[in-house]
Design an enzyme around this catalytic site. Structure first.
Site, short mmCIF file in Angstrom:
data_model
loop_
_atom_site.label_atom_id
_atom_site.label_comp_id
_atom_site.label_asym_id
_atom_site.label_seq_id
_atom_site.Cartn_x
_atom_site.Cartn_y
_atom_site.Cartn_z
N ASP A 1 0.88 -1.17 0.00
CA ASP A 1 0.00 0.00 0.00
C ASP A 1 0.92 1.22 0.00
O ASP A 1 1.76 1.37 0.90
CB ASP A 1 -0.87 0.02 1.26
CG ASP A 1 -1.96 -1.05 1.23
OD1 ASP A 1 -2.13 -1.69 0.17
OD2 ASP A 1 -2.64 -1.23 2.25
N ASP B 1 -13.43 -3.46 -1.33
CA ASP B 1 -13.15 -3.07 0.06
C ASP B 1 -14.44 -3.17 0.89
O ASP B 1 -15.07 -2.15 1.20
CB ASP B 1 -12.65 -1.62 0.12
CG ASP B 1 -11.34 -1.44 -0.65
OD1 ASP B 1 -10.45 -2.29 -0.52
OD2 ASP B 1 -11.22 -0.44 -1.38
O1 1PR Z 1 -10.50 3.21 -5.11
O2 1PR Z 1 -9.60 2.69 -7.34
O3 1PR Z 1 -8.65 4.55 -6.02
O4 1PR Z 1 -8.27 2.18 -5.39
C1 1PR Z 1 -7.70 2.38 -4.13
C2 1PR Z 1 -7.06 1.10 -3.72
O5 1PR Z 1 -6.37 1.35 -2.50
C3 1PR Z 1 -8.06 -0.01 -3.45
O6 1PR Z 1 -7.54 -1.21 -3.97
C4 1PR Z 1 -8.13 -0.10 -1.94
O7 1PR Z 1 -8.24 -1.45 -1.51
C5 1PR Z 1 -6.79 0.45 -1.51
N1 1PR Z 1 -6.86 1.22 -0.24
C6 1PR Z 1 -7.47 2.41 -0.07
N2 1PR Z 1 -7.27 2.82 1.21
C7 1PR Z 1 -6.57 1.87 1.82
C8 1PR Z 1 -6.13 1.90 3.22
O8 1PR Z 1 -5.54 0.94 3.71
N3 1PR Z 1 -6.40 3.00 3.91
N4 1PR Z 1 -5.66 -0.26 1.17
C9 1PR Z 1 -6.32 0.86 0.92
C10 1PR Z 1 -6.21 -1.43 1.06
C11 1PR Z 1 -5.90 -3.50 1.75
C12 1PR Z 1 -4.96 -4.50 1.27
C13 1PR Z 1 -3.99 -4.86 2.35
C14 1PR Z 1 -4.55 -6.14 2.84
C15 1PR Z 1 -3.56 -7.03 3.52
N5 1PR Z 1 -5.33 -2.24 1.64
O9 1PR Z 1 -4.36 -4.11 0.12
O10 1PR Z 1 -2.75 -4.87 1.78
O11 1PR Z 1 -5.64 -5.87 3.70
O12 1PR Z 1 -3.13 -6.47 4.71
P1 1PR Z 1 -2.67 -7.40 5.91
O13 1PR Z 1 -2.04 -8.61 5.33
O14 1PR Z 1 -1.66 -6.57 6.66
O15 1PR Z 1 -3.90 -7.68 6.70
P2 1PR Z 1 -9.31 3.21 -5.99
#
Ligand code: 1PR
Length: 599
Positions: free
Chosen positions: A274, A432
């Site tokens: 991320d 999400d």
């Molecule tokens: O909406 O098209 O602009 O895409 C944004 C992208 O960014 C989406 O794929 C969304 O999942 C991701 N995103 C947005 N905000 C966050 C955040 O964390 N605040 N991250 C985010 C999503 C989730 C996973 C993470 C897993 C594994 N992160 O990618 O890596 O949950 O984590 P873990 O193994 O530590 O539990 P758009």
């Protein structure tokens, strides 16, 4: 032209300039009469000719060839094919569109002549399929007619997951130089169409692969080779195949790998980064707890877990089957204005020879000057910078809502636009969802699950509400409904996060992953919650997930990727292990650093 050395810094040029700089290669070919008397080759021995007709991303292949110490000469006109010493043809895009370009420019005729002369040739993916008589892809469409047979789609009517994405094993049927020692190793495939073996083409086939049926994974005759998989994305094994072709090795100097144990499509382990700018403006890898990426102490800074390019390179060496970059604030910034992210991708793709996915902010956009960019243009910029797949989050939710409301495919959504040009295997939808507890399934119109563990007020059910903007806004659509809708719209894969489990280290949300992976016939990547090796075996044994993604445990060095894979192997789950090159010491062959390391 060689790429500038990699340094991830804020470049001076504007977003518009970056878009304007896009290659116009596809329109630069001129129809030239092809004659067999083209002048003799002046190529240097470390030069390889690349036929890139501009329909998609071949950056990874260019990077792999350069990494092996070779210089690339591009084809601009049919004569360039005839004077080549060795030719690589990485077909990209759809069969019909590719044949149209080849026929209109005279390149197709030159290709046939080059192959007729038995000069060194390597076709990759569509570059194999185009050699056949015809394809059913948006067809029938006539191919180059070098090999007898028709290319058709994998049959998903009995539940086979299509596209065939991932690391599968080859069964060599004859000794083809470039595949020397490949038996028992996984290589990376990503395709929905395949050629079948027959009496008429059996002399050509050098290996088969099994996915629901046996299909042609490589052909070879004399100096002409073609592979359905992607050597440039198949780690060290793929690089050794490429090198065997480029060096035109005699059988005594072919690279030999220690026999592997691969037998079928492997479950993938994906490392996710991320990425966002911290408060100082530096692009960092961060990691949230239920999507909150700020520290809970001090100045509440954005958690900084390292540099994106370095970490991606490390995970590749550690055996990650894919690396994903999610630009988590892409929803509020114009992604083409976020040039450091493109730079990250460009740099990472120089040394990472497994698939790279990038997501964040892919949508139609009008900038401050009133210039409109389609989501296809945004995605194209990511592909050109080195992405193999793009991932759409928020925009996919809006597209699915619209589709479910009207029942009509407008053809204009980001999913449709991008999959039409790059193929659905290049389009991932990232979901999400957040768990919403309910007492009875009748409370909502969305598909719910019966919980193994009741909710905080004894609720026995939950539905999974999709969110947009990184979990900031809940939408009136469930994860099950969204997954089915985006599959219809043309998504090729689903990245299934879970906000409740993210960063908790307590395991994947098995109920959610089962719900979605049973509902669609495209691959589902389980995400969020991995905290121990057992969580990976649990998700593969209890659901239909094709891959498991994790972030926190890898970033915090809690569990190495190899340990995850050893555990999975131990539990009978097929995974890709790092290959071993036959050397005196039998050290694992990691990503080779420059040609000298692999000669
Ligand atoms: O909406 O098209 O602009 O895409 C944004 C992208 O960014 C989406 O794929 C969304 O999942 C991701 N995103 C947005 N905000 C966050 C955040 O964390 N605040 N991250 C985010 C999503 C989730 C996973 C993470 C897993 C594994 N992160 O990618 O890596 O949950 O984590 P873990 O193994 O530590 O539990 P758009």
């Amino acid at each position: 032209m060689e790429a500038a050395p990699c340094a991830v810094s804020r470049p001076p040029s504007s977003a518009t300039a970056a878009v304007r700089k896009r290659s116009k290669r596809s329109s630069s070919f001129t129809k030239v009469r092809v004659t067999a008397s083209a002048s003799a080759s002046s190529q240097q021995s470390n030069s390889v000719t690349l036929l890139d007709y501009g329909a998609g991303n071949v950056r990874s292949l260019r990077n792999a060839i350069r990494h092996l110490g070779f210089h690339i000469t591009d084809v601009h006109k049919p004569e360039d094919i005839l004077t080549a010493d060795r030719l690589v043809f990485p077909g990209v895009g759809a069969f019909g569109a590719a044949m149209q370009v080849l026929n209109q420019t005279g390149l197709g005729e030159a290709l046939r002549m080059y192959i007729d002369k038995d000069k060194p040739f390597l076709g990759i993916c569509l570059g194999l399929q185009l050699l056949f008589d015809s394809s059913e892809e948006n067809g029938p469409v006539k191919g180059l007619g070098v090999i007898p047979g028709t290319v058709g789609r994998f049959d998903s009517t009995q539940g086979l997951i299509v596209p065939h994405i991932g690391w599968n094993a080859l069964q060599p049927v004859k000794d083809s130089g470039i595949l020397h020692g490949i038996e028992g190793h996984h290589v990376y495939f990503v395709h929905s169409y395949r050629a079948l073996p027959s009496e008429d083409n059996k002399d050509w086939i050098s290996s088969l692969c099994y996915y629901g049926e046996s299909f042609v994974s490589s052909v070879s005759r004399g100096n002409v080779n073609a592979v359905q998989f992607h050597p440039e994305k198949s780690g060290a094994v793929g690089l050794s195949i490429l090198q065997n072709f480029l060096r035109q090795s005699s059988s005594s100097s072919l690279k030999t790998l220690v026999p592997g144990k691969a037998s079928k499509l492997a479950k993938r382990v994906i490392a996710c980064l991320d990425v966002r700018a911290n408060d100082k403006g530096d692009l960092v890898v961060t990691k949230g707890d239920q999507y909150d990426v700020r520290e809970t102490t001090g100045d509440n800074e954005v958690r900084n877990l390292g540099k994106p390019v370095e970490l991606a390179g490390q995970y590749y060496k550690d055996g990650a089957d894919e690396v994903s970059f999610l630009n988590i604030t892409g929803f509020r910034d114009f992604p083409l204005g976020d040039l450091p992210m493109l730079e990250v991708l460009r740099c990472a793709s120089e040394n990472v020879f497994v698939p790279l996915t990038v997501g964040g902010g892919i949508r139609d956009f009008t900038d401050a000057n009133g210039r409109y960019y389609s989501s296809l243009e945004v995605a194209s910029e990511y592909f050109r910078s080195g992405a193999d797949k793009i991932s759409i989050g928020s925009d996919a939710v809006f597209a699915a809502e619209e589709y479910l409301l009207t029942g009509v495919k407008s053809g204009k959504t980001s999913i449709e636009q991008i999959s039409r040009v790059y193929g659905n295997q290049a389009v991932v939808v990232s979901i999400d969802p957040r768990r919403v507890f309910i007492k009875s399934p009748d409370e909502v119109k969305f598909k719910s699950v019966k919980l193994m563990k009741p909710g905080p007020n004894g609720e026995e059910y939950a539905w999974y509400q999709c969110t947009v903007k990184g979990g900031r806004e809940g939408r009136p659509i469930g994860a099950y409904e969204l997954a089915k809708a985006v599959e219809h719209l043309g998504a090729g894969e689903i990245l299934l996060n879970c906000i409740d489990c993210d960063g908790q280290g307590e395991g994947y949300d098995i109920e959610l992953i089962k719900l979605v992976s049973d509902a669609v016939t495209i691959p589902v990547i389980a995400s969020s919650g991995a905290g121990a090796v057992e969580h990976f075996s649990e998700v593969f044994q209890q659901t239909n997930a094709s891959a498991a993604l994790a972030a926190g445990i890898f970033h915090r060095n809690e569990v190495p990727i190899q340990s995850v894979k050893e555990h999975l192997l131990d539990r009978g789950v097929e995974v890709r292990m790092l290959s071993m090159e036959k050397t005196q010491s039998n050290q694992p062959e990691m990503a080779p650093r420059g040609a000298a390391a692999v000669v």
